[in-house]
Design an enzyme around this catalytic site. Structure first.
Site, PDB file in Angstrom:
ATOM      1  N   CYS A   1       0.819  -1.228   0.000  1.00  0.00           N
ATOM      2  CA  CYS A   1       0.000   0.000   0.000  1.00  0.00           C
ATOM      3  C   CYS A   1       0.846   1.269   0.000  1.00  0.00           C
ATOM      4  CB  CYS A   1      -0.953   0.008   1.186  1.00  0.00           C
ATOM      5  SG  CYS A   1      -2.133  -1.344   1.137  1.00  0.00           S
TER       6      CYS A   1
ATOM      7  N   HIS B   1      -3.426   7.449   2.093  1.00  0.00           N
ATOM      8  CA  HIS B   1      -3.816   6.127   1.603  1.00  0.00           C
ATOM      9  C   HIS B   1      -5.213   5.828   2.138  1.00  0.00           C
ATOM     10  CE1 HIS B   1      -4.017   1.960   0.785  1.00  0.00           C
ATOM     11  NE2 HIS B   1      -3.775   1.568   2.025  1.00  0.00           N
TER      12      HIS B   1
ATOM     13  N   ASN C   1     -10.096   0.083  -0.335  1.00  0.00           N
ATOM     14  CA  ASN C   1      -8.636   0.137  -0.294  1.00  0.00           C
ATOM     15  C   ASN C   1      -8.079  -0.436  -1.603  1.00  0.00           C
ATOM     16  OD1 ASN C   1      -5.913  -0.249   0.188  1.00  0.00           O
ATOM     17  ND2 ASN C   1      -6.193  -1.030   2.269  1.00  0.00           N
TER      18      ASN C   1
HETATM   19  O1  UT7 Z   1      -3.845  -0.874   3.507  1.00  0.00           O
HETATM   20  C1  UT7 Z   1      -3.203  -1.640   4.466  1.00  0.00           C
HETATM   21  C2  UT7 Z   1      -3.514  -1.150   5.776  1.00  0.00           C
HETATM   22  N1  UT7 Z   1      -4.706  -1.778   6.284  1.00  0.00           N
HETATM   23  C3  UT7 Z   1      -5.395  -1.136   7.169  1.00  0.00           C
HETATM   24  O2  UT7 Z   1      -5.085  -0.011   7.474  1.00  0.00           O
HETATM   25  C4  UT7 Z   1      -6.550  -1.824   7.873  1.00  0.00           C
HETATM   26  C5  UT7 Z   1      -6.467  -1.546   9.323  1.00  0.00           C
HETATM   27  N2  UT7 Z   1      -7.508  -2.144  10.120  1.00  0.00           N
HETATM   28  C6  UT7 Z   1      -8.811  -1.778  10.036  1.00  0.00           C
HETATM   29  O3  UT7 Z   1      -9.178  -0.968   9.226  1.00  0.00           O
HETATM   30  C7  UT7 Z   1      -9.788  -2.361  11.027  1.00  0.00           C
HETATM   31  O4  UT7 Z   1      -9.074  -3.001  12.060  1.00  0.00           O
HETATM   32  C8  UT7 Z   1     -10.802  -3.375  10.405  1.00  0.00           C
HETATM   33  C9  UT7 Z   1     -11.772  -2.612   9.522  1.00  0.00           C
HETATM   34  C10 UT7 Z   1     -10.057  -4.402   9.571  1.00  0.00           C
HETATM   35  C11 UT7 Z   1     -11.592  -4.074  11.500  1.00  0.00           C
HETATM   36  O5  UT7 Z   1     -12.241  -3.117  12.302  1.00  0.00           O
HETATM   37  P1  UT7 Z   1     -12.190  -3.250  13.899  1.00  0.00           P
HETATM   38  O6  UT7 Z   1     -13.018  -2.177  14.437  1.00  0.00           O
HETATM   39  O7  UT7 Z   1     -10.738  -3.289  14.288  1.00  0.00           O
HETATM   40  O8  UT7 Z   1     -12.920  -4.635  14.152  1.00  0.00           O
HETATM   41  P2  UT7 Z   1     -12.352  -5.942  14.879  1.00  0.00           P
HETATM   42  O9  UT7 Z   1     -11.310  -6.595  14.044  1.00  0.00           O
HETATM   43  O10 UT7 Z   1     -12.030  -5.588  16.283  1.00  0.00           O
HETATM   44  O11 UT7 Z   1     -13.636  -6.845  14.878  1.00  0.00           O
HETATM   45  C12 UT7 Z   1     -14.788  -6.512  15.685  1.00  0.00           C
HETATM   46  C13 UT7 Z   1     -15.847  -7.559  15.447  1.00  0.00           C
HETATM   47  C14 UT7 Z   1     -15.349  -8.993  15.584  1.00  0.00           C
HETATM   48  O12 UT7 Z   1     -16.377  -9.763  16.181  1.00  0.00           O
HETATM   49  P3  UT7 Z   1     -16.298 -10.170  17.741  1.00  0.00           P
HETATM   50  O13 UT7 Z   1     -15.003 -10.920  17.877  1.00  0.00           O
HETATM   51  O14 UT7 Z   1     -16.300  -8.858  18.477  1.00  0.00           O
HETATM   52  O15 UT7 Z   1     -17.522 -10.977  17.926  1.00  0.00           O
HETATM   53  C15 UT7 Z   1     -15.169  -9.424  14.152  1.00  0.00           C
HETATM   54  O16 UT7 Z   1     -15.311 -10.827  13.985  1.00  0.00           O
HETATM   55  O17 UT7 Z   1     -16.371  -7.438  14.118  1.00  0.00           O
HETATM   56  C16 UT7 Z   1     -16.317  -8.718  13.477  1.00  0.00           C
HETATM   57  N3  UT7 Z   1     -16.107  -8.517  12.057  1.00  0.00           N
HETATM   58  C17 UT7 Z   1     -17.110  -8.340  11.183  1.00  0.00           C
HETATM   59  N4  UT7 Z   1     -18.444  -8.315  11.353  1.00  0.00           N
HETATM   60  C18 UT7 Z   1     -19.201  -8.103  10.258  1.00  0.00           C
HETATM   61  C19 UT7 Z   1     -14.927  -8.449  11.385  1.00  0.00           C
HETATM   62  N5  UT7 Z   1     -15.154  -8.236  10.086  1.00  0.00           N
HETATM   63  C20 UT7 Z   1     -16.496  -8.182   9.932  1.00  0.00           C
HETATM   64  C21 UT7 Z   1     -17.341  -7.974   8.841  1.00  0.00           C
HETATM   65  N6  UT7 Z   1     -18.680  -7.943   9.042  1.00  0.00           N
HETATM   66  N7  UT7 Z   1     -16.863  -7.779   7.586  1.00  0.00           N
END
Ligand code: UT7
Length: 325
Positions: free
Chosen positions: A115, A252, A282
């Site tokens: 990225c 980005h 992204n």
């Molecule tokens: O370009 C490269 C750089 N990449 C990035 O910058 C990405 C950086 N990370 C992020 O943008 C975020 O961490 C994410 C968008 C990937 C995830 O968001 P988050 O607020 O950190 O969510 P999380 O990983 O803490 O997940 C929270 C909950 C989990 O469920 P439980 O364990 O709380 O029951 C996940 O399983 O949300 C769940 N979850 C989803 N639910 C519905 C994860 N993905 C999804 C989904 N739909 N697509």
């Protein structure tokens, strides 16, 4: 004292026709439009047609950038493509772009910094232009990220899209001050110890297959907000400018919460942030030049504006560059 500067004289973007909405994804994987919007800001992403490869997207963006610069492929002696999704393991996408554009024999190669690739490629091109080893460059970020996704993994498959953005850089004399047009400062970083946070689990010398993107999202998120701000400050210092003086912050486009979080950390008003993540998702190395092309097309970014661009991605790599447009 005069110095050589890499001046941005043309910008172009290309998005493939097919739009995939959050609701489209929610039909095949357990997710929802509400979750994706709230956690990422993404509403939709574009997906390349089955017969479109990364070089095809790159060529479209390159043609738009050349037209914007009033140049043709015959004028280009350096092509750098930032990509993590090449058509083939080799040759480089840049070599295919050269052939498809009908550009003359010159320098052409790819940069792989995921990225962060576009920021890295800008700095690399600057080295060639400022040392007199090239006169006019195409710097392209182009990706078919949807080809790397595991559509069983809802934590990653909703985040990415396909697209390409390109800029023409021309070597011109400047006064050596921050008022010069062109690339005036950059900072690049990599911390290879954090490879496990974001990677693809395949490759030619290991599995012999392409593999799928794997990410520990929360950890990447935390690293992004802290690391990017430091690199932006370093790029601004190298350019001799203050971050608060920038006209447009062009980050980005990974997650709306990250780009606003970084802007706040830098003391930048949200009105200065160019955000396209809602419609593009992204697009990895393509996201910055695509966002730039969007902000030029809608009249926000104007000649003479001071732009600050930044990115972070697999490696982990990250970096920033300051450009007076
Ligand atoms: O370009 C490269 C750089 N990449 C990035 O910058 C990405 C950086 N990370 C992020 O943008 C975020 O961490 C994410 C968008 C990937 C995830 O968001 P988050 O607020 O950190 O969510 P999380 O990983 O803490 O997940 C929270 C909950 C989990 O469920 P439980 O364990 O709380 O029951 C996940 O399983 O949300 C769940 N979850 C989803 N639910 C519905 C994860 N993905 C999804 C989904 N739909 N697509």
């Amino acid at each position: 004292m005069t110095v050589m500067r890499s001046v941005m004289t043309g910008v172009g973007g290309y998005l493939p026709e097919t739009v995939v909405t959050n609701d489209d994804l929610a039909r095949t994987v357990e997710t929802s439009d509400a979750w994706i919007r709230e956690r990422t800001g993404i509403r939709a992403r574009h997906r390349a047609a089955p017969d479109q490869a990364t070089s095809d997207l790159a060529v479209e963006a390159a043609r738009a950038a050349l037209a914007d610069a009033g140049l043709t492929a015959a004028d280009i002696d350096l092509i750098i493509v930032a990509t993590t999704t090449p058509d083939l393991t080799f040759p480089a996408v840049a070599a295919m772009v050269q052939r498809k554009l009908g550009a003359p024999v010159g320098i052409a190669f790819d940069v792989q910094a995921v990225c962060s690739g576009f920021v890295y490629a800008m700095a690399v091109a600057d080295g060639f232009l400022c040392r007199g080893n090239a006169r006019r460059a195409l710097v392209i970020g182009a990706e078919c990220m949807t080809r790397l996704l595991d559509y069983q993994d809802r934590t990653t498959c909703v985040l990415f899209g396909d697209g390409a953005g390109a800029v023409v850089l021309e070597a011109r004399e400047g006064a050596g001050t921050p008022d010069d047009r062109g690339l005036i400062g950059f900072a690049l970083r990599c911390d290879g110890t954090k490879q496990d946070l974001l990677y693809v689990d395949g490759g030619p010398s290991t599995t012999g297959s392409v593999g799928h993107l794997r990410m520990q999202g929360q950890q990447v998120f935390r690293n992004a907000v802290v690391n990017i701000a430091e690199a932006v400050e370093a790029a601004a210092k190298a350019a001799g400018i203050a971050v608060r003086d920038v006209d447009w912050f062009i980050p980005h486009q990974a997650n709306q919460r990250i780009l606003i979080g970084v802007a706040h950390r830098l003391g930048l008003d949200e009105s200065k942030v160019v955000s396209t993540v809602a419609d593009h998702a992204n697009t990895s190395a393509a996201s910055i030049p695509l966002a730039l092309a969007t902000a030029i097309a809608d009249g926000r970014v104007k000649r003479g504006d001071l732009l600050l661009m930044e990115a972070m991605g697999g490696g982990l790599t990250w970096g920033a560059c300051a450009v007076r447009f």
